[in-house]
Write an enzyme that holds these catalytic residues in place. Sequence first.
Site, PDB file in Angstrom:
ATOM      1  N   ASP A   8       0.871  -1.164   0.000  1.00 42.11           N
ATOM      2  CA  ASP A   8       0.000   0.000   0.000  1.00 42.11           C
ATOM      3  C   ASP A   8       0.917   1.224   0.000  1.00 42.11           C
ATOM      4  OD1 ASP A   8      -2.473   1.473   0.251  1.00 42.11           O
ATOM      5  OD2 ASP A   8      -1.900   1.819   2.338  1.00 42.11           O
ATOM      6  N   ARG A   9       0.390   2.365  -0.395  1.00 43.92           N
ATOM      7  CA  ARG A   9       1.228   3.565  -0.485  1.00 43.92           C
ATOM      8  C   ARG A   9       1.215   4.370   0.817  1.00 43.92           C
ATOM      9  NH1 ARG A   9      -0.215   8.520  -4.390  1.00 43.92           N
ATOM     10  NH2 ARG A   9      -1.212   9.191  -2.472  1.00 43.92           N
ATOM     11  N   ASP A  10       0.109   5.042   1.077  1.00 40.56           N
ATOM     12  CA  ASP A  10       0.008   5.966   2.209  1.00 40.56           C
ATOM     13  C   ASP A  10      -0.044   5.195   3.522  1.00 40.56           C
ATOM     14  OD1 ASP A  10      -0.195   8.015   0.258  1.00 40.56           O
ATOM     15  OD2 ASP A  10      -2.349   7.667   0.115  1.00 40.56           O
ATOM     16  N   ASN A  57      -5.485   2.670  -3.310  1.00 42.72           N
ATOM     17  CA  ASN A  57      -6.795   3.296  -3.521  1.00 42.72           C
ATOM     18  C   ASN A  57      -6.603   4.802  -3.413  1.00 42.72           C
ATOM     19  OD1 ASN A  57      -8.161   0.842  -3.612  1.00 42.72           O
ATOM     20  ND2 ASN A  57      -8.992   1.006  -1.553  1.00 42.72           N
ATOM     21  N   CYS A  90      -6.099   2.838  -8.076  1.00 48.35           N
ATOM     22  CA  CYS A  90      -7.545   2.771  -8.281  1.00 48.35           C
ATOM     23  C   CYS A  90      -8.088   4.172  -8.001  1.00 48.35           C
ATOM     24  CB  CYS A  90      -8.207   1.762  -7.345  1.00 48.35           C
ATOM     25  SG  CYS A  90     -10.022   1.869  -7.427  1.00 48.35           S
ATOM     26  N   CYS A 100     -11.132  -2.958  -9.028  1.00 45.74           N
ATOM     27  CA  CYS A 100      -9.778  -2.627  -8.576  1.00 45.74           C
ATOM     28  C   CYS A 100      -9.733  -2.026  -7.173  1.00 45.74           C
ATOM     29  CB  CYS A 100      -9.089  -1.687  -9.569  1.00 45.74           C
ATOM     30  SG  CYS A 100      -9.937  -0.141  -9.937  1.00 45.74           S
TER      31      CYS A 100
END
Length: 180
Positions: A8-10, A57, A90, A100
């Site tokens: 995941d990014r954040d 997301n 997404c 997604c």
Amino acid sequence: MRRAVFLDRDGVLNRSVVRDGTPEPPRGRDDVEILPGVPRACAELRAAGFALVVVTNQPEIARGTLTRQAVDAINSVLSASLRLDEIVVCPHDDGDGCDCRKPRPGMLLDAAGRHGIDLEHSYLVGDRWRDIGAGHAAGVKTVFIDRGYDERRPEKPDAVVGDLTEATVWILEDATKTTL
């Protein structure tokens, strides 16, 4: 087939801004702060042969509170700082019903197809229940970074850790066990 760590990014790679107990993404490239230990953790995973695929997301795009260009600028900071194979975004919100948006596994499954990834021997690291749900749905092992958000907890992650450094230690130990 390659093994991968889906990230995941954040809250995993970069610092989230927490408002009212809920994490939010940075607003632009100047707000990106890569979390301590992340570059080294990514390098260790890559050295162990894992592809690194970010799956994020970003419903703020659909909500109109963040532009696609701002999201792409944030991603470019991460791409320039970390050796990532791909960043998959997404841009939808829950009501869009896409495949997604995590907890659905679409981003993971599509990236696995593009990169020849063996899902059975891959992992997902995330800091929210949606991440862990997507990992379960895709058939990868899941590692939950517990940031103490005031929201729903994930169901049955394979490991619970404090940051990506701890996740990397767990993944490398687990990968050694499963390849013996």
